[in-house]
Design an enzyme around this catalytic site. Sequence first.
Site, PDB file in Angstrom:
ATOM      1  N   ALA A 230     -41.226  52.574  22.703  1.00  0.00           N
ATOM      2  CA  ALA A 230     -40.595  51.554  21.844  1.00  0.00           C
ATOM      3  C   ALA A 230     -40.583  50.220  22.567  1.00  0.00           C
ATOM      4  O   ALA A 230     -41.178  50.073  23.647  1.00  0.00           O
ATOM      5  CB  ALA A 230     -39.182  51.976  21.475  1.00  0.00           C
ATOM      6  N   ASN A 231     -39.936  49.235  21.993  1.00  0.00           N
ATOM      7  CA  ASN A 231     -39.747  47.948  22.666  1.00  0.00           C
ATOM      8  C   ASN A 231     -38.383  47.385  22.288  1.00  0.00           C
ATOM      9  O   ASN A 231     -37.642  47.992  21.521  1.00  0.00           O
ATOM     10  CB  ASN A 231     -40.891  46.980  22.319  1.00  0.00           C
ATOM     11  CG  ASN A 231     -40.964  46.726  20.833  1.00  0.00           C
ATOM     12  OD1 ASN A 231     -40.033  46.192  20.247  1.00  0.00           O
ATOM     13  ND2 ASN A 231     -42.059  47.147  20.202  1.00  0.00           N
ATOM     14  N   ARG A 232     -38.073  46.208  22.822  1.00  0.00           N
ATOM     15  CA  ARG A 232     -36.711  45.684  22.683  1.00  0.00           C
ATOM     16  C   ARG A 232     -36.438  44.909  21.395  1.00  0.00           C
ATOM     17  O   ARG A 232     -35.396  44.299  21.258  1.00  0.00           O
ATOM     18  CB  ARG A 232     -36.410  44.739  23.855  1.00  0.00           C
ATOM     19  CG  ARG A 232     -36.351  45.414  25.192  1.00  0.00           C
ATOM     20  CD  ARG A 232     -35.958  44.395  26.248  1.00  0.00           C
ATOM     21  NE  ARG A 232     -36.234  44.885  27.583  1.00  0.00           N
ATOM     22  CZ  ARG A 232     -35.440  45.725  28.240  1.00  0.00           C
ATOM     23  NH1 ARG A 232     -34.315  46.143  27.679  1.00  0.00           N
ATOM     24  NH2 ARG A 232     -35.762  46.134  29.447  1.00  0.00           N
TER      25      ARG A 232
END
Length: 423
Positions: A230-232
């Site tokens: 995932a990412n932020r």
Amino acid sequence: MSASRSILLIIGGGIAAYKCLELIRRLKDRGIASRCILTKAGAEFVTPLAVSSLAGERCFTELFSLTDEADIGHIALSRSTDLIVVAPATADLIAKMATGLANDLASTALLATDKRILIAPAMNPRMWQHPATRRNMAQLEKDGVLVVGPNAGAMAERGESGPGRMAEPPEIIAAIELALAGEVTPPQRAIGFLGRLPGASGANGALAGRHVLVTSGPTHEAIDPVRYIANRSSGKQGHAIAAAAAAAGARVTLVSGPVSLPDPDGVETIHVESAREMLATVEAALPADIAIFTAAVADWRAADAAPEKMKKDGGALPPLALVENPDILATIAQRRAGRPALVVGFAAETENVIAYAQAKLARKGCDLIVANDVGGTGVMGGDANTVHLVTRDKVESWPTLAKQEVADRLIAHLVQLAAPVGV
Ligand code: CTP
């Protein structure tokens, strides 16, 4: 400059009343005099002294004042003007206007006038969206009342956001100028000035009749049933854009990756997990007039997601082979058939922001890249954004703004770029 044009400004009781002081001053600079009525509730937010000091004449507050009746009278007050402007137009004032109530100076003047009326609504989003306010607004528009705003954005009340913020003084001034010039005639709304966000009632907004497609948030790419890449990304910017497009009257489809935000009001939100699901959902949602790709799509996914939870075997680390995800923006921007008329991408960069964005624009084939500088801390997940609008021949840099403000301005910008409906 001597004022040859004049308005009767009715200041209602809302926190936005303070903006009227700036409005009066700016109008004066343009040769438009303001005679003011301050409602009882309005006087809770700005003082009669502040209003009269800026207007250069006393401000009227009372219906039954012998001096006023002798000097001018409420009927004359409502007619010795070129235009009546109600700002902020509260839910209460709108309801009085819609039903023809006349129990104070402001409502009496509004009922007695033979001049055109422009209102700048301002209230809490729930009040604005309440069926009673919707009914009252529909009535006012039928009656030929001109409307500017409201804008969508953060409210004075903590944590609340949505349509209900009074239009900014430059937007109201643009609406006044057009109304005074007779360039907007009912039932046309006095909207679309200076790239402003049109009203939230939808049917009459500048994007009415358009379908806007927005992607937002991160994607989650499964490694096994419990782990993912995932990412932020928080989805705040994309969700704000979807809300702003809806406030401009568009039908909006928001394809959102996993976020912890509520679905924006008035927006069809479809929840997806992975990039491939996002692409399939976007394609199924076409045709669209405008597509805005805000999602931080994961560039890679696991080549072979394990069907069961992977276990530590005490020694060797599990291999994690990656494959590239489809590029949703490029896929849609390069479609031969059914390409949205306007395709907008985002580019999160930490260096060479504009040069990389220009290259991305060409590579992906979109019409506009909103390049955001994520070099500092706090952009991903934060509430502010510093962006540059990059097109083939131009770069427009905006100051650091709240994400909602970026959304409002971007939609206003796209309104200017989009061809009129039916063209
Ligand atoms: N995008 C997309 N699908 C992908 C990757 C990106 O739709 N698989 C879109 C994003 O929504 C954004 C734009 O492409 O509008 C730019 O994404 P970004 O990740 O910044 O660019 P990349 O193409 O991944 O390039 P790089 O990682 O080299 O900067």
